[in-house]
Motif scaffolding. Structure first.
Motif, PDB file in Angstrom:
ATOM      1  N   GLY A  72      26.552   2.616 -36.179  1.00 22.62           N
ATOM      2  CA  GLY A  72      26.214   3.880 -36.835  1.00 22.62           C
ATOM      3  C   GLY A  72      25.420   3.673 -38.115  1.00 22.62           C
ATOM      4  O   GLY A  72      24.519   4.455 -38.434  1.00 22.62           O
ATOM      5  N   GLY A  83      28.333   7.199 -29.437  1.00 23.68           N
ATOM      6  CA  GLY A  83      28.329   5.851 -28.835  1.00 23.68           C
ATOM      7  C   GLY A  83      27.244   5.690 -27.795  1.00 23.68           C
ATOM      8  O   GLY A  83      26.092   6.087 -28.012  1.00 23.68           O
ATOM      9  N   VAL A 109      23.913  -0.510 -23.697  1.00 28.20           N
ATOM     10  CA  VAL A 109      23.668  -1.952 -23.741  1.00 28.20           C
ATOM     11  C   VAL A 109      24.699  -2.620 -22.828  1.00 28.20           C
ATOM     12  O   VAL A 109      25.884  -2.277 -22.863  1.00 28.20           O
ATOM     13  CB  VAL A 109      23.808  -2.424 -25.217  1.00 28.20           C
ATOM     14  N   ALA A 117      20.100   0.325 -33.259  1.00 30.89           N
ATOM     15  CA  ALA A 117      21.560   0.168 -33.135  1.00 30.89           C
ATOM     16  C   ALA A 117      21.909  -0.623 -31.872  1.00 30.89           C
ATOM     17  O   ALA A 117      22.812  -1.468 -31.885  1.00 30.89           O
ATOM     18  CB  ALA A 117      22.225   1.549 -33.101  1.00 30.89           C
TER      19      ALA A 117
HETATM   20  P1  ADP Z   1      29.586   4.965 -35.227  1.00 34.90           P
HETATM   21  O1  ADP Z   1      29.330   3.479 -35.294  1.00 34.90           O
HETATM   22  O2  ADP Z   1      29.172   5.713 -36.450  1.00 34.90           O
HETATM   23  O3  ADP Z   1      30.966   5.322 -34.722  1.00 34.90           O
HETATM   24  P2  ADP Z   1      28.494   5.293 -32.572  1.00 34.90           P
HETATM   25  O4  ADP Z   1      29.588   4.456 -31.995  1.00 34.90           O
HETATM   26  O5  ADP Z   1      28.271   6.618 -31.982  1.00 34.90           O
HETATM   27  O6  ADP Z   1      28.592   5.518 -34.138  1.00 34.90           O
HETATM   28  O7  ADP Z   1      27.184   4.420 -32.456  1.00 34.90           O
HETATM   29  C1  ADP Z   1      26.018   4.702 -33.197  1.00 34.90           C
HETATM   30  C2  ADP Z   1      24.812   4.483 -32.344  1.00 34.90           C
HETATM   31  O8  ADP Z   1      24.805   3.140 -31.838  1.00 34.90           O
HETATM   32  C3  ADP Z   1      24.767   5.361 -31.100  1.00 34.90           C
HETATM   33  O9  ADP Z   1      24.211   6.619 -31.397  1.00 34.90           O
HETATM   34  C4  ADP Z   1      23.890   4.549 -30.185  1.00 34.90           C
HETATM   35  O10 ADP Z   1      22.538   4.763 -30.507  1.00 34.90           O
HETATM   36  C5  ADP Z   1      24.256   3.116 -30.533  1.00 34.90           C
HETATM   37  N1  ADP Z   1      25.276   2.596 -29.613  1.00 34.90           N
HETATM   38  C6  ADP Z   1      26.615   2.539 -29.807  1.00 34.90           C
HETATM   39  N2  ADP Z   1      27.235   1.978 -28.741  1.00 34.90           N
HETATM   40  C7  ADP Z   1      26.263   1.677 -27.851  1.00 34.90           C
HETATM   41  C8  ADP Z   1      26.232   1.051 -26.555  1.00 34.90           C
HETATM   42  N3  ADP Z   1      27.349   0.625 -25.939  1.00 34.90           N
HETATM   43  N4  ADP Z   1      25.033   0.899 -25.953  1.00 34.90           N
HETATM   44  C9  ADP Z   1      23.879   1.293 -26.548  1.00 34.90           C
HETATM   45  N5  ADP Z   1      23.845   1.883 -27.761  1.00 34.90           N
HETATM   46  C10 ADP Z   1      24.995   2.070 -28.416  1.00 34.90           C
END
Ligand code: ADP
Length: 307
Positions: free
Chosen positions: A257, A227, A247, A285
């Motif tokens: 993701g 995240g 963000v 993302a």
């Molecule tokens: P998934 O959607 O597979 O569960 P994550 O929640 O880890 O994966 O999010 C995937 C990518 O999205 C993260 O590695 C990050 O780059 C981006 N991301 C997710 N949440 C945030 C956030 N609150 N602020 C900035 N980037 C984010």
């Protein structure tokens, strides 16, 4: 030109607009990845290997793939099934919930289209990408066809990438999912899990535990998304932890993701180093989550990755 093949399901997405009307679009984890990969790397040939129906909704869906520049030559047509569908509801607290109608979708039949001709195309790919949702969508009695296909792709030198994307409701129990995922880990060169998925399935909450567990599978490149915190990667023994800039105004994390995967894989195939690829994928993302729905507006997305 790089050839990518992506296996899975795209669904019709319905969301309420607040005035009793429904907005219709198209989404699904690996389809989202295909869209963002193509948007970021326009010179790639991004093929979606899926099945839709022969109905007009399916025609519209395939037209939407084409609008995004996703190659539809590997989109198969089921004679008796239609696309799956899901609806997003938002409660008074702003919490989103999803209702699915996908258990009898055309995409479930996809393994019935694994002909010698189609295998020939897939073997010409540079990369084959699939997810835990792609695996769950395949009818259980047709899984052997998939594993034979994946083995063949691997033996043909196609790079294999996998995101576990665990969705508990798509599996009869955790054991069934683990058996399938572990077969996927064993055949994959690149694995891109979200930490949440592996925490739900295996109870891992730290990268070290995931790394220990994955070391048994011979994965070349492990990229663990956590995240807004960080992304941890290990490639051929070299470890990198990349901090993520959170963000401030998160609107909808759907597809965070998926967009990360598309841009990361495209960047790596273009020769970009791991840390730089993570930064580009995180910029993508980070933009996607500032827009509602799985597919963000094209202009905003392109500005985020080509500032
Ligand atoms: P998934 O959607 O597979 O569960 P994550 O929640 O880890 O994966 O999010 C995937 C990518 O999205 C993260 O590695 C990050 O780059 C981006 N991301 C997710 N949440 C945030 C956030 N609150 N602020 C900035 N980037 C984010």
């Amino acid at each position: 030109m790089k050839n990518v093949y992506i296996l899975g399901e795209c669904m019709v997405e319905l969301s309420r607009t607040g005035d009793g009307l429904l907005k219709q679009s198209y989404a699904g984890d690996v389809y989202n990845t295909a869209v963002y990969l193509k948007r970021a790397f326009d010179d790639f040939n991004v093929n979606f290997f899926t099945a839709v129906g022969e109905d007009s909704l399916s025609d519209d869906m395939v037209a939407a793939f084409e609008t995004e520049g996703v190659n539809t030559e590997m989109v198969q047509r089921s004679k008796d099934k239609a696309p799956g569908l899901y609806m997003i509801s938002v409660d008074e607290q702003g919490e989103r919930s999803f209702s699915y109608w996908r258990s009898d979708s055309a995409a479930r039949q996809i393994m019935q289209f694994v002909s010698a001709e189609n295998v020939g195309y897939l073997c010409m790919g540079d990369l084959f990408f699939f997810s835990g949702i792609s695996l769950a969508v395949i009818a259980p009695n047709e899984r052997d066809i998939f594993w034979q296909l994946l083995r063949k792709l691997k033996d043909s030198g196609v790079r294999i990438a996998f995101d576990p994307n665990y969705r508990a409701r798509m599996w009869s129990d955790k054991t069934e999912a683990k058996i399938q995922f572990e077969r996927a880990f064993r055949l994959s060169d690149v694995v891109l899990p979200g930490i949440d998925d592996l925490s739900q399935l295996y109870g891992f909450t730290e990268f070290n535990k995931i790394q220990d567990f994955c070391s048994a599978f011979g994965i070349e490149e492990l990229v663990v998304k956590n995240g807004p915190d960080s992304v941890c990667c290990i490639r051929n023994g070299e470890f990198n932890e990349v901090a993520i800039k959170p963000v401030q105004q998160v609107v909808d994390t759907t597809s965070a993701g998926d967009s990360f995967n598309g841009v990361y894989l495209g960047a790596r195939m273009s020769g970009v180093e791991v840390v730089e690829a993570v930064n580009l994928a995180a910029a993508a993302a980070g933009e996607v989550i500032q827009h509602p729905g799985a597919i963000a507006p094209k202009d905003a997305f392109e500005q985020a990755i080509r500032p």
